[in-house]
Design an enzyme around this catalytic site. Structure first.
Site, mmCIF file in Angstrom:
data_model
loop_
_atom_site.group_PDB
_atom_site.id
_atom_site.type_symbol
_atom_site.label_atom_id
_atom_site.label_comp_id
_atom_site.label_asym_id
_atom_site.label_seq_id
_atom_site.Cartn_x
_atom_site.Cartn_y
_atom_site.Cartn_z
ATOM 1 N N LYS A 111 -25.036 2.531 -11.881
ATOM 2 C CA LYS A 111 -25.886 1.331 -11.799
ATOM 3 C C LYS A 111 -27.356 1.730 -11.647
ATOM 4 C CE LYS A 111 -22.672 -1.959 -11.735
ATOM 5 N NZ LYS A 111 -22.334 -3.328 -11.872
ATOM 6 N N LYS A 191 -16.454 1.729 -19.633
ATOM 7 C CA LYS A 191 -15.514 0.771 -19.064
ATOM 8 C C LYS A 191 -15.904 -0.639 -19.532
ATOM 9 C CE LYS A 191 -16.433 -1.044 -15.017
ATOM 10 N NZ LYS A 191 -16.220 -2.076 -14.042
ATOM 11 N N LYS A 194 -18.765 -6.756 -17.463
ATOM 12 C CA LYS A 194 -19.435 -8.040 -17.702
ATOM 13 C C LYS A 194 -20.862 -7.804 -18.180
ATOM 14 C CE LYS A 194 -17.373 -9.998 -13.567
ATOM 15 N NZ LYS A 194 -17.721 -8.967 -12.581
#
Ligand code: AQP
Length: 326
Positions: A111, A191, A194
């Protein structure tokens, strides 16, 4: 009754990775355990987000969970920010967690790369708050996708450390994985996520799902129709394991390895089985969207019950910490 906790962020469209990696087992676990499922909105604000849409996304996320089969009469459905004890316990856990432990978390590193302009304390602290989400209910089991296993392991370490220092208060929670704990994105590299946009949403219409499946990456070494494929490294086959009956999946495995079936045929079978499961969910979600009262009631009721559970834990925690009673 033993407790289960798990959460989902209201960060966008819920996808089939969320569904088969986590939500589907949330539904089945509700038969055996006292289950608490949270829409974890405080986690969602660790990255840039649109404030105007957050409330609606929170309701929509809960609504989809109910459409997937979560029955508020058989589990507690709640919103993280409605139970302030999550953040209170998170602070206490902060004081026990070495910075180095959270810096090495894979999700934090990923992230941080994705959100270079906003690597904030909350992003780093995410797994500590997650430990509090679980342990404020003394949950022993956490059904999650594979990407969250490292965080659950950190929750175990935090529980162990707390108990060693202050006395036995918390269980050491264990992750529970589904039959498809990691669905890759349609591009086959990351992966399914969203926020990466590489997903198949569980509410998408048939034509959009088929278009994404049709063009999804399979075993890249299988170039010609006559080449044998390897289902073990094919994301479409991983999806078959989640959506197709066992016998059908075994036959497709054989057909792929012997090149008697091509990727597009394999995708057609998957599409049919996937839509058979997703269509009723979509219909239920549309009906709840038109009449969301049961969702709002469930969240209200969930907050009432969860506040009570969390308050009991925090009374014990404040006591063993030596804090003065107010
Ligand atoms: N691709 C996946 N395969 C299997 N399980 C998955 N999960 C997420 N992606 C996959 C599981 O879904 C649950 C809820 O996820 P989350 O909302 O807490 O956040 P996440 O893991 O970060 O999921 P996303 O979709 O990738 O969200 P963003 O893009 O907002 O970060 C978890 O149990 C997770 O393991």
């Amino acid at each position: 009754m033993r407790r289960v906790f798990s959460g989902i962020q209201p960060t966008g469209d819920i996808h089939i990775g969320n569904y088969v990696g986590a939500i589907r087992q949330w539904v089945s676990l509700a038969d055996e355990y006292e289950c608490i499922y949270g829409v974890v909105d405080y986690h969602a604000i660790t990255v840039e987000y649109d404030t105007d849409g957050l409330r609606q996304r929170t309701v929509d996320t809960a609504l989809i969970l109910m459409a997937c089969g979560l029955d508020p009469d058989r589990c507690h459905l709640m919103v993280q920010s409605h139970v302030i004890e999550h953040t209170e316990l998170g602070w206490i856990f902060n004081c026990l967690t070495p910075v180095g432990e959270v810096e090495r978390m894979t999700q934090f590193k990923d992230k941080s790369r994705q959100h270079k302009a906003n690597i904030n304390m909350g992003l780093m602290d995410y797994p500590v708050l997650q430990a509090a989400d679980i342990l404020v209910y003394k949950a022993g089991f956490v059904p999650v996708g594979e990407d969250q296993v490292q965080h659950v392991e950190l929750s175990r370490e935090i529980a162990r450390k707390f108990n060693a220092r202050f006395g036995q208060v918390f269980p050491e929670p264990q992750a529970i994985l589904s039959c498809a704990p990691r669905i890759m994105g349609t591009e086959g590299k990351n992966k399914m996520s969203k926020t990466l946009g590489n997903y198949i949403g569980i509410l998408e219409d048939e034509s959009s799902v088929w278009e994404k499946l049709r063009t999804a990456v399979t075993d890249v070494a299988r170039v010609r129709r006559t080449d044998a494929g390897n289902p073990e490294i094919c994301n479409i086959y991983t999806m078959h394991r989640a959506f197709s009956p066992d016998q059908a999946a075994r036959e497709l495995d054989k057909g792929c390895r012997s090149a008697s079936i091509g990727c597009i045929d394999c995708k057609r079978v998957l599409f049919k089985n996937m839509m058979a499961e997703l269509t009723p969910i979509r219909e239920k979600a549309l009906s709840l969207k038109a009449h969301p009262e049961p969702v709002l009631d469930a969240l209200h009721q969930g907050a009432v019950v969860c506040r009570r559970f969390a308050a009991e834990t925090m009374e014990e925690v404040r006591d063993v910490l030596g804090l003065l009673k107010g």
